[in-house]
Design an enzyme around this catalytic site. Structure first.
Site, PDB file in Angstrom:
ATOM      1  N   LYS A 151      20.729  18.149 -56.969  1.00 38.00           N
ATOM      2  CA  LYS A 151      19.307  18.458 -56.862  1.00 38.00           C
ATOM      3  C   LYS A 151      18.568  18.169 -58.166  1.00 38.00           C
ATOM      4  O   LYS A 151      17.401  17.749 -58.150  1.00 38.00           O
ATOM      5  CB  LYS A 151      19.120  19.915 -56.446  1.00 38.00           C
ATOM      6  N   LYS A 185      25.125  16.124 -45.131  1.00 39.52           N
ATOM      7  CA  LYS A 185      25.058  17.347 -44.341  1.00 39.52           C
ATOM      8  C   LYS A 185      23.724  17.436 -43.605  1.00 39.52           C
ATOM      9  O   LYS A 185      22.689  17.013 -44.122  1.00 39.52           O
ATOM     10  CB  LYS A 185      25.232  18.570 -45.249  1.00 39.52           C
ATOM     11  N   LYS A 231      18.276  21.734 -43.793  1.00 40.27           N
ATOM     12  CA  LYS A 231      17.003  22.296 -43.348  1.00 40.27           C
ATOM     13  C   LYS A 231      15.810  21.507 -43.859  1.00 40.27           C
ATOM     14  O   LYS A 231      14.763  21.468 -43.222  1.00 40.27           O
ATOM     15  CB  LYS A 231      16.899  23.757 -43.824  1.00 40.27           C
TER      16      LYS A 231
END
Length: 332
Positions: free
Chosen positions: A112, A197, A200
């Protein structure tokens, strides 16, 4: 009884990956066999640029979805992280126990942080230290088991390391937790990028099935899922990641085995169709129950208030003990 703790971060709408990888186990197993606490970890949503109103909205939606999925306040504790001060209190003590090197080795910080820098954005200090807050979430409740997906295993190992170090330096305070993984679909992958993955916050959401997607949207996304070269349906994570992802999703919906299901299909189209219908039927009762609960916000508030009170009652004595152990003068 063993104590279980886990949580969801309100950084986006909950997905099929969240449900198959974690929430379904919480509902079907953990709340029945342990003293289970399930938390909307809203403080973790502040580690990146965010809209305050959206965080509040997604926090309520996440809590409502957990109840809609089947978490029963009579069997477990459902609450919001920021409603219990002990999470932040303990986090600072653990920051004084952790090292800079440990934080910088965490995979999610590397990923990130690199994404933020590539976009020309600054990296918040909380992104570096949030694994310590996650450790506090777990250790504050003398947790025995943490049911999480594969991608969170590193954080539980850090939690164990910090607990051991604190106990050795200041006296035994913390229980050492262990990670528990679901049997199938521990990590559901993006339908358009099976190397990543299902998240969200995925851009556009075309490869992500959200729990509140309508049936047509679910079917459309799965029918457009990326598959692999060749025509035969084979379960092989390394060489056929797209097909393997569909087989794992179908197996998780039907409580089967991906290897066994592969032999029942002669085409990708048939596999996609059956997977889409299985997901639609899996999510149907959850969506219906969510609509009922969303129409009764007072009930959700009551559950969260009671849950926070119980969580606070468990965590405060333990965190107070940690404050005394590390050398802080108790209030009079």
């Amino acid at each position: 009884m063993k104590r279980t703790f886990s949580g969801v971060k309100p950084t986006g709408h909950l997905t099929l990956g969240n449900y198959l990888g974690a929430v379904r186990r919480w509902v079907g197993t953990d709340q029945h066999r342990s003293d289970a606490l399930f938390c909307v970890v809203d403080l973790h949503a502040l580690t990146v640029q965010h809209d305050p109103a959206r965080v509040r909205r997604l926090s309520r939606q996440a809590a409502t979805l957990l109840l809609a999925a089947g978490l029963d306040p009579e069997l477990c504790t459902v609450f919001v992280q920021s409603h219990v001060d002990e999470h932040a209190r303990l986090s600072y003590l653990l920051e004084c126990t952790a090292t800079d090197g440990e934080m910088r080795r965490m995979i999610q910080y590397k990923e990130k942080g690199a994404q933020a820098r590539a976009a020309g954005a600054s990296v918040r200090l909380s992104l570096l230290t949030y694994p310590v807050l996650m450790a506090a979430d777990i250790l504050a409740y003398a947790t025995d088991e943490v049911p999480v997906g594969d991608d969170q295993a590193q954080h539980v190992e850090l939690t164990r390391d910090l607990a051991v170090r604190f106990n050795q330096r200041y006296g035994h305070v913390f229980t050492l937790p262990r990670t528990v993984h679901p049997r199938v679909a521990a990590r559901v992958m993006d339908l358009q990028d099976p190397a990543s993955k299902m998240g969200k916050s995925s851009d556009g959401g075309v490869g992500t099935v959200y729990l509140l997607d309508d049936p047509d949207a679910v079917r459309r996304k799965i029918m457009r899922a990326v598959t692999d070269s060749g025509q035969d349906v084979v379960y092989d994570r390394e060489t056929r990641p797209g097909v393997a992802n569909l087989l794992e999703i179908l197996a998780a919906c039907e409580n089967g085995e991906p290897e066994d299901l592969a032999g029942a299909y002669e085409s990708y189209g048939a596999l996609k169709k059956d997977t889409a219908e299985a997901v639609v039927e899996l999510l149907r009762p959850l969506r219906e129950r969510h609509a009922e609960l969303a129409a009764d916000p007072a009930y959700v508030d009551e559950v969260l208030t009671a849950g926070a009170a119980r969580a606070r009652g468990i965590a405060r004595p333990l965190v107070d003990r940690a404050y005394r152990a590390i050398g802080l003068l108790p209030p009079r």
